[in-house]
Write a protein that holds these residues in place. Structure first.
Motif, PDB file in Angstrom:
ATOM      1  N   THR A  79       5.004  12.520  -7.540  1.00 19.70           N
ATOM      2  CA  THR A  79       5.028  12.264  -8.973  1.00 19.70           C
ATOM      3  C   THR A  79       4.045  11.163  -9.322  1.00 19.70           C
ATOM      4  OG1 THR A  79       6.813  10.673  -8.734  1.00 19.70           O
ATOM      5  CG2 THR A  79       7.447  12.941  -9.181  1.00 19.70           C
ATOM      6  N   GLU A  80       3.448  11.292 -10.480  1.00 16.08           N
ATOM      7  CA  GLU A  80       2.499  10.285 -10.934  1.00 16.08           C
ATOM      8  C   GLU A  80       3.269   9.088 -11.487  1.00 16.08           C
ATOM      9  OE1 GLU A  80      -0.829   9.773 -14.397  1.00 16.08           O
ATOM     10  OE2 GLU A  80      -0.444  11.764 -13.594  1.00 16.08           O
ATOM     11  N   ARG A  81       2.872   7.910 -11.052  1.00 18.80           N
ATOM     12  CA  ARG A  81       3.515   6.701 -11.543  1.00 18.80           C
ATOM     13  C   ARG A  81       2.593   6.032 -12.546  1.00 18.80           C
ATOM     14  NH1 ARG A  81       4.800   3.698  -6.225  1.00 18.80           N
ATOM     15  NH2 ARG A  81       2.896   4.723  -5.663  1.00 18.80           N
ATOM     16  N   THR A  82       3.166   5.598 -13.632  1.00 17.94           N
ATOM     17  CA  THR A  82       2.373   4.943 -14.671  1.00 17.94           C
ATOM     18  C   THR A  82       2.820   3.500 -14.813  1.00 17.94           C
ATOM     19  OG1 THR A  82       3.882   5.516 -16.457  1.00 17.94           O
ATOM     20  CG2 THR A  82       2.154   7.118 -15.945  1.00 17.94           C
ATOM     21  N   ALA A  83       1.958   2.711 -15.403  1.00 20.63           N
ATOM     22  CA  ALA A  83       2.296   1.309 -15.645  1.00 20.63           C
ATOM     23  C   ALA A  83       3.491   1.213 -16.580  1.00 20.63           C
ATOM     24  CB  ALA A  83       1.094   0.574 -16.224  1.00 20.63           C
ATOM     25  N   ASP A  84       3.601   2.126 -17.551  1.00 16.24           N
ATOM     26  CA  ASP A  84       4.726   2.093 -18.483  1.00 16.24           C
ATOM     27  C   ASP A  84       6.062   2.268 -17.773  1.00 16.24           C
ATOM     28  OD1 ASP A  84       3.048   1.722 -20.633  1.00 16.24           O
ATOM     29  OD2 ASP A  84       3.004   3.834 -21.185  1.00 16.24           O
ATOM     30  N   ALA A  85       6.085   3.089 -16.725  1.00 16.89           N
ATOM     31  CA  ALA A  85       7.326   3.328 -15.982  1.00 16.89           C
ATOM     32  C   ALA A  85       7.636   2.205 -15.008  1.00 16.89           C
ATOM     33  CB  ALA A  85       7.224   4.654 -15.230  1.00 16.89           C
ATOM     34  N   ALA A  86       6.640   1.412 -14.649  1.00 14.58           N
ATOM     35  CA  ALA A  86       6.815   0.394 -13.614  1.00 14.58           C
ATOM     36  C   ALA A  86       6.804  -1.033 -14.136  1.00 14.58           C
ATOM     37  CB  ALA A  86       5.719   0.550 -12.563  1.00 14.58           C
ATOM     38  N   LEU A  87       6.513  -1.237 -15.412  1.00 15.66           N
ATOM     39  CA  LEU A  87       6.358  -2.581 -15.946  1.00 15.66           C
ATOM     40  C   LEU A  87       7.044  -2.717 -17.300  1.00 15.66           C
ATOM     41  CD1 LEU A  87       4.934  -5.423 -15.953  1.00 15.66           C
ATOM     42  CD2 LEU A  87       3.021  -4.278 -17.090  1.00 15.66           C
ATOM     43  N   LEU A  88       7.810  -3.782 -17.432  1.00 12.86           N
ATOM     44  CA  LEU A  88       8.427  -4.145 -18.702  1.00 12.86           C
ATOM     45  C   LEU A  88       8.105  -5.609 -18.932  1.00 12.86           C
ATOM     46  CD1 LEU A  88      10.413  -3.511 -21.059  1.00 12.86           C
ATOM     47  CD2 LEU A  88      12.240  -4.277 -19.538  1.00 12.86           C
ATOM     48  N   LEU A 126       5.823  -1.035  -4.914  1.00 16.13           N
ATOM     49  CA  LEU A 126       4.586  -1.737  -5.257  1.00 16.13           C
ATOM     50  C   LEU A 126       3.593  -1.551  -4.114  1.00 16.13           C
ATOM     51  CD1 LEU A 126       3.082  -3.360  -7.299  1.00 16.13           C
ATOM     52  CD2 LEU A 126       4.312  -5.392  -6.574  1.00 16.13           C
ATOM     53  N   ASP A 127       2.947  -0.378  -4.119  1.00 16.61           N
ATOM     54  CA  ASP A 127       1.974  -0.023  -3.095  1.00 16.61           C
ATOM     55  C   ASP A 127       0.583   0.070  -3.720  1.00 16.61           C
ATOM     56  OD1 ASP A 127       2.157   2.289  -4.591  1.00 16.61           O
ATOM     57  OD2 ASP A 127       3.011   3.503  -2.995  1.00 16.61           O
ATOM     58  N   LEU A 128      -0.379   0.577  -2.965  1.00 14.21           N
ATOM     59  CA  LEU A 128      -1.761   0.632  -3.441  1.00 14.21           C
ATOM     60  C   LEU A 128      -1.890   1.404  -4.754  1.00 14.21           C
ATOM     61  CD1 LEU A 128      -4.772   0.080  -3.091  1.00 14.21           C
ATOM     62  CD2 LEU A 128      -4.908   2.129  -1.677  1.00 14.21           C
ATOM     63  N   ALA A 129      -1.254   2.555  -4.850  1.00 13.80           N
ATOM     64  CA  ALA A 129      -1.382   3.374  -6.062  1.00 13.80           C
ATOM     65  C   ALA A 129      -0.864   2.629  -7.292  1.00 13.80           C
ATOM     66  CB  ALA A 129      -0.635   4.692  -5.878  1.00 13.80           C
ATOM     67  N   LEU A 130       0.296   2.021  -7.171  1.00 10.03           N
ATOM     68  CA  LEU A 130       0.858   1.305  -8.311  1.00 10.03           C
ATOM     69  C   LEU A 130       0.086   0.018  -8.590  1.00 10.03           C
ATOM     70  CD1 LEU A 130       2.948   1.309 -10.521  1.00 10.03           C
ATOM     71  CD2 LEU A 130       4.529   0.169  -8.947  1.00 10.03           C
ATOM     72  N   ALA A 131      -0.348  -0.678  -7.554  1.00  8.43           N
ATOM     73  CA  ALA A 131      -1.126  -1.912  -7.745  1.00  8.43           C
ATOM     74  C   ALA A 131      -2.412  -1.614  -8.516  1.00  8.43           C
ATOM     75  CB  ALA A 131      -1.431  -2.563  -6.406  1.00  8.43           C
ATOM     76  N   LEU A 132      -3.078  -0.524  -8.176  1.00 13.11           N
ATOM     77  CA  LEU A 132      -4.303  -0.153  -8.889  1.00 13.11           C
ATOM     78  C   LEU A 132      -4.014   0.194 -10.350  1.00 13.11           C
ATOM     79  CD1 LEU A 132      -6.145   1.991  -6.198  1.00 13.11           C
ATOM     80  CD2 LEU A 132      -6.740  -0.309  -6.990  1.00 13.11           C
ATOM     81  N   THR A 133      -2.871   0.806 -10.602  1.00 13.26           N
ATOM     82  CA  THR A 133      -2.478   1.148 -11.974  1.00 13.26           C
ATOM     83  C   THR A 133      -2.117  -0.100 -12.765  1.00 13.26           C
ATOM     84  OG1 THR A 133      -1.638   3.279 -11.215  1.00 13.26           O
ATOM     85  CG2 THR A 133      -0.821   2.494 -13.326  1.00 13.26           C
ATOM     86  N   ASP A 181       3.748  -3.448  -0.229  1.00 17.24           N
ATOM     87  CA  ASP A 181       2.816  -3.567   0.891  1.00 17.24           C
ATOM     88  C   ASP A 181       1.774  -4.633   0.570  1.00 17.24           C
ATOM     89  OD1 ASP A 181       1.001  -2.371  -0.855  1.00 17.24           O
ATOM     90  OD2 ASP A 181       0.911  -0.472   0.227  1.00 17.24           O
ATOM     91  N   CYS A 182       0.725  -4.712   1.389  1.00 15.57           N
ATOM     92  CA  CYS A 182      -0.287  -5.760   1.192  1.00 15.57           C
ATOM     93  C   CYS A 182      -1.005  -5.615  -0.147  1.00 15.57           C
ATOM     94  CB  CYS A 182      -1.272  -5.776   2.355  1.00 15.57           C
ATOM     95  SG  CYS A 182      -2.183  -4.245   2.572  1.00 15.57           S
ATOM     96  N   SER A 183      -1.057  -4.421  -0.699  1.00 12.07           N
ATOM     97  CA  SER A 183      -1.656  -4.238  -2.025  1.00 12.07           C
ATOM     98  C   SER A 183      -0.822  -4.930  -3.089  1.00 12.07           C
ATOM     99  CB  SER A 183      -1.763  -2.753  -2.370  1.00 12.07           C
ATOM    100  OG  SER A 183      -2.517  -2.076  -1.404  1.00 12.07           O
ATOM    101  N   GLY A 184       0.482  -4.859  -2.954  1.00 11.56           N
ATOM    102  CA  GLY A 184       1.373  -5.565  -3.874  1.00 11.56           C
ATOM    103  C   GLY A 184       1.237  -7.065  -3.741  1.00 11.56           C
ATOM    104  N   LEU A 185       1.112  -7.538  -2.499  1.00 12.37           N
ATOM    105  CA  LEU A 185       0.890  -8.970  -2.274  1.00 12.37           C
ATOM    106  C   LEU A 185      -0.408  -9.430  -2.917  1.00 12.37           C
ATOM    107  CD1 LEU A 185       1.907  -9.523   1.451  1.00 12.37           C
ATOM    108  CD2 LEU A 185       3.108 -10.311  -0.590  1.00 12.37           C
ATOM    109  N   ALA A 186      -1.453  -8.644  -2.732  1.00 14.09           N
ATOM    110  CA  ALA A 186      -2.751  -8.996  -3.324  1.00 14.09           C
ATOM    111  C   ALA A 186      -2.657  -9.036  -4.847  1.00 14.09           C
ATOM    112  CB  ALA A 186      -3.818  -7.998  -2.875  1.00 14.09           C
ATOM    113  N   LEU A 187      -1.921  -8.101  -5.424  1.00 14.85           N
ATOM    114  CA  LEU A 187      -1.728  -8.076  -6.868  1.00 14.85           C
ATOM    115  C   LEU A 187      -1.029  -9.351  -7.336  1.00 14.85           C
ATOM    116  CD1 LEU A 187      -1.900  -6.286  -9.504  1.00 14.85           C
ATOM    117  CD2 LEU A 187       0.474  -5.699  -8.986  1.00 14.85           C
ATOM    118  N   LEU A 188       0.016  -9.775  -6.626  1.00 14.40           N
ATOM    119  CA  LEU A 188       0.721 -11.008  -6.989  1.00 14.40           C
ATOM    120  C   LEU A 188      -0.186 -12.228  -6.853  1.00 14.40           C
ATOM    121  CD1 LEU A 188       4.259 -10.484  -5.413  1.00 14.40           C
ATOM    122  CD2 LEU A 188       3.600 -10.316  -7.828  1.00 14.40           C
TER     123      LEU A 188
END
Length: 117
Positions: free
Chosen positions: A2-11, A27-34, A61-68
């Motif tokens: 399923t496609e994850r969007t920023a709207d579904a993952a962020l409030l 919070l993996d690479l796909a979501l971090a990029l979004t 994962d490390c993508s989520g860490l990098a995002l933070l």
């Protein structure tokens, strides 16, 4: 898949003078990029205290860490501070193994902003 969007993952919302970013899901690479461009736009110009609610993050994962880390830099550059709220044990473990747990303030519940200093 399923496609994850920023709207579904962020409030985003405010609690007093704290700006809260509530993240949800894996919070993996796909979501971090979004989320990357969306988080930058969501921050107020002078953010004060930014609370990242990680209570509903089930995996990171490390993508989520990098995002933070990038988000923390943006907040600090704007004169604010970043606080992580209620990360699950899997996220705490990753912060500790990175080792980034000392770079972030971690709290278990929202407190009045004056007590976060």
């Amino acid at each position: 898949m399923t496609e994850r969007t920023a709207d579904a993952a962020l409030l985003t919302y405010a609690v007093g003078d704290q700006f809260v970013l509530a993240l949800k899901g894996e919070l993996d690479l796909a979501l971090a990029l979004t989320l990357q461009p969306v988080l930058g736009e969501a921050l107020p110009p002078r953010p004060g205290t930014v609370v990242v609610n990680l209570g509903q993050v089930t995996f990171m994962d490390c993508s989520g860490l990098a995002l933070l880390c990038r988000l923390r830099e943006r907040v600090v550059d704007r004169g604010g501070r970043l606080v992580l709220l209620g990360p699950r044990p899997v996220v705490r473990r990753l912060l500790r193994l990175a080792p980034l747990d000392e770079r972030f303030v971690v709290i278990e519940r929202l407190l009045p902003a004056r007590t976060l200093n």
